[in-house]
Design a protein around this motif. Structure first.
Motif, PDB file in Angstrom:
ATOM      1  N   MET A 169     -13.625  -7.664   0.335  1.00 17.70           N
ATOM      2  CA  MET A 169     -12.601  -7.048   1.183  1.00 17.70           C
ATOM      3  C   MET A 169     -13.259  -6.457   2.419  1.00 17.70           C
ATOM      4  O   MET A 169     -14.450  -6.165   2.418  1.00 17.70           O
ATOM      5  N   ILE A 205     -12.339  -3.948   6.178  1.00 16.77           N
ATOM      6  CA  ILE A 205     -11.451  -3.231   7.100  1.00 16.77           C
ATOM      7  C   ILE A 205     -12.104  -3.314   8.487  1.00 16.77           C
ATOM      8  O   ILE A 205     -13.001  -2.534   8.789  1.00 16.77           O
ATOM      9  N   ILE A 251      -8.062   0.598  -3.141  1.00 15.91           N
ATOM     10  CA  ILE A 251      -8.511   0.099  -1.837  1.00 15.91           C
ATOM     11  C   ILE A 251      -9.261   1.160  -1.048  1.00 15.91           C
ATOM     12  O   ILE A 251      -9.597   0.947   0.112  1.00 15.91           O
ATOM     13  N   LYS A 296       0.012   4.503  -0.659  1.00 17.31           N
ATOM     14  CA  LYS A 296      -0.615   5.822  -0.477  1.00 17.31           C
ATOM     15  C   LYS A 296       0.300   6.721   0.353  1.00 17.31           C
ATOM     16  O   LYS A 296       0.944   6.259   1.304  1.00 17.31           O
ATOM     17  N   VAL A 345       0.850  -1.202   0.000  1.00 23.09           N
ATOM     18  CA  VAL A 345       0.000   0.000   0.000  1.00 23.09           C
ATOM     19  C   VAL A 345       0.880   1.245   0.000  1.00 23.09           C
ATOM     20  O   VAL A 345       1.563   1.544   0.971  1.00 23.09           O
ATOM     21  N   ARG A 359      -3.112  -6.288   2.502  1.00 19.55           N
ATOM     22  CA  ARG A 359      -2.859  -4.870   2.158  1.00 19.55           C
ATOM     23  C   ARG A 359      -1.924  -4.274   3.194  1.00 19.55           C
ATOM     24  O   ARG A 359      -2.336  -3.912   4.282  1.00 19.55           O
ATOM     25  N   VAL A 360      -0.659  -4.185   2.844  1.00 18.80           N
ATOM     26  CA  VAL A 360       0.347  -3.815   3.846  1.00 18.80           C
ATOM     27  C   VAL A 360       1.067  -2.526   3.444  1.00 18.80           C
ATOM     28  O   VAL A 360       1.710  -2.472   2.393  1.00 18.80           O
ATOM     29  N   GLY A 361       0.936  -1.510   4.290  1.00 19.18           N
ATOM     30  CA  GLY A 361       1.577  -0.219   4.026  1.00 19.18           C
ATOM     31  C   GLY A 361       2.764   0.039   4.937  1.00 19.18           C
ATOM     32  O   GLY A 361       3.922  -0.129   4.549  1.00 19.18           O
ATOM     33  N   THR A 362       2.477   0.436   6.165  1.00 20.35           N
ATOM     34  CA  THR A 362       3.546   0.903   7.066  1.00 20.35           C
ATOM     35  C   THR A 362       4.602  -0.160   7.359  1.00 20.35           C
ATOM     36  O   THR A 362       5.764   0.185   7.553  1.00 20.35           O
ATOM     37  N   MET A 416      -3.876  -6.121   7.405  1.00 20.31           N
ATOM     38  CA  MET A 416      -3.007  -4.974   7.173  1.00 20.31           C
ATOM     39  C   MET A 416      -1.737  -5.187   8.006  1.00 20.31           C
ATOM     40  O   MET A 416      -1.510  -6.273   8.525  1.00 20.31           O
ATOM     41  N   SER A 417      -0.913  -4.143   8.136  1.00 26.64           N
ATOM     42  CA  SER A 417       0.386  -4.318   8.795  1.00 26.64           C
ATOM     43  C   SER A 417       0.291  -5.013  10.160  1.00 26.64           C
ATOM     44  O   SER A 417       1.100  -5.865  10.492  1.00 26.64           O
ATOM     45  N   ASN A 453      -5.343   4.409  -2.261  1.00 27.67           N
ATOM     46  CA  ASN A 453      -6.711   4.621  -1.797  1.00 27.67           C
ATOM     47  C   ASN A 453      -7.376   5.840  -2.420  1.00 27.67           C
ATOM     48  O   ASN A 453      -8.546   6.079  -2.194  1.00 27.67           O
ATOM     49  N   ARG A 501       3.680   6.813   7.188  1.00 26.71           N
ATOM     50  CA  ARG A 501       3.349   7.621   6.018  1.00 26.71           C
ATOM     51  C   ARG A 501       3.561   9.094   6.301  1.00 26.71           C
ATOM     52  O   ARG A 501       3.285   9.569   7.386  1.00 26.71           O
TER      53      ARG A 501
HETATM   54  C1  LIG Z   1      -3.770   2.398   4.379  1.00 29.46           C
HETATM   55  C2  LIG Z   1      -4.540   1.167   4.170  1.00 29.46           C
HETATM   56  C3  LIG Z   1      -3.955  -0.089   4.389  1.00 29.46           C
HETATM   57  C4  LIG Z   1      -2.537  -0.269   4.891  1.00 29.46           C
HETATM   58  O1  LIG Z   1      -2.498  -0.027   6.257  1.00 29.46           O
HETATM   59  P1  LIG Z   1      -1.136  -0.291   7.096  1.00 29.46           P
HETATM   60  O2  LIG Z   1      -1.606  -0.326   8.495  1.00 29.46           O
HETATM   61  O3  LIG Z   1      -0.260   0.874   6.799  1.00 29.46           O
HETATM   62  O4  LIG Z   1      -0.569  -1.566   6.642  1.00 29.46           O
HETATM   63  C5  LIG Z   1      -4.721  -1.214   4.131  1.00 29.46           C
HETATM   64  N1  LIG Z   1      -5.994  -1.117   3.688  1.00 29.46           N
HETATM   65  C6  LIG Z   1      -6.588   0.076   3.461  1.00 29.46           C
HETATM   66  C7  LIG Z   1      -7.985   0.100   2.966  1.00 29.46           C
HETATM   67  C8  LIG Z   1      -5.883   1.241   3.689  1.00 29.46           C
HETATM   68  O5  LIG Z   1      -6.486   2.420   3.470  1.00 29.46           O
END
Ligand SMILES: *Cc1c(COP(=O)(O)O)cnc(C)c1O
Length: 232
Positions: free
Chosen positions: A172, A174, A90, A45, A43, A220-223, A204-205, A66, A229
């Motif tokens: 999906m 959240i 996402i 963003k 991810v 879905r892995v960002g941080t 997620m993370s 996103n 971010r």
């Molecule tokens: C930002 C986001 C993520 C990633 O989240 P992290 O905690 O940074 O891994 C996953 N899914 C969605 C829908 C997001 O907006």
């Protein structure tokens, strides 16, 4: 924008990426699953293009954004150079951004209301290649989040498939931040199974290990990959 694209050392990414992949492998082994049944979506963003390109150079090809506008400004060029990249939307999709979204995204994970589904069905007849679609389920029934409520999921999925002929590939969710994630992941799994949907985008993370245990196919892995971010 200038802040978002600010230069930042990218050497942490390779290390983080390795750690995330090790964590995935560990969870996969524990759950007796195959690593090949799971896709890692990085991810990106709020991440600068040079950090994204660092991950591409390491060999990663699946990314998530996103916001349509941000994705367009960052990814049109990158995708031209790397046509094998798969980009997932996402975040919420406004109906006036559908055309832009169809031009840049390979997977739209956030079908969350009837009006959007109807307009998408109309618009994809005009593009050469339709993306894959996932329905977002609001498993925690939070008013702050979008998504179809669980009790409406069956009829919504059937509506998308039978009335609109949208190729729904999966679901999906959240989950609420401060709740045990397992019940949300297992609920998503149950709904998907009932409709023979293959893709489950969850985890997620902080919780993708649990998501793997409950059948996630897309994480879905960002941080955990990019670090914290930048804030706009
Ligand atoms: C930002 C986001 C993520 C990633 O989240 P992290 O905690 O940074 O891994 C996953 N899914 C969605 C829908 C997001 O907006």
């Amino acid at each position: 924008m200038s802040k978002m694209l600010a230069n930042k050392d990218s050497s942490d990414i390779q290390e983080n990426y390795k750690k995330v992949n090790n964590r995935i492998q560990e969870a996969v082994d524990k759950a007796s699953r195959n690593r090949s049944s799971i896709r890692l979506i990085a991810v990106s963003k709020n991440q600068a293009v040079d950090r994204i390109e660092h991950l591409i150079k390491i060999g990663h090809r699946v990314f998530g954004e996103n916001r349509v506008q941000e994705a367009k400004s960052k990814w049109l060029n990158i995708k031209k150079k790397n046509p094998d990249i798969r980009l997932h939307l996402i975040g919420p999709l406004q109906t006036n951004k559908i055309k832009d979204a169809l031009a840049i995204f390979d997977v739209i994970e956030t079908i969350d209301r009837e009006r959007l589904a109807i307009k998408l069905a109309r618009e994809i007849s005009l593009v050469p290649k339709a993306p894959d679609f996932l329905v977002q389920i609001n498993t925690g029934k939070e008013s702050s989040k979008s998504g179809i409520y669980p009790e409406e999921a069956d009829s919504f999925i059937i509506f998308c498939q039978k009335e609109l002929h949208l190729h729904i590939k999966g679901l999906m969710c959240i989950p609420p931040i401060n709740e045990e994630k397992s019940s949300h992941f297992s609920l998503l799994y149950k709904i998907a199974k009932k409709h023979s949907l293959r893709y489950l985008s969850m985890g997620m993370s902080s919780d993708f290990d649990t998501a793997i245990r409950f059948g996630a196919t897309h994480l879905r892995v960002g941080t955990a990959i990019f670090g914290a971010r930048d804030q706009f």
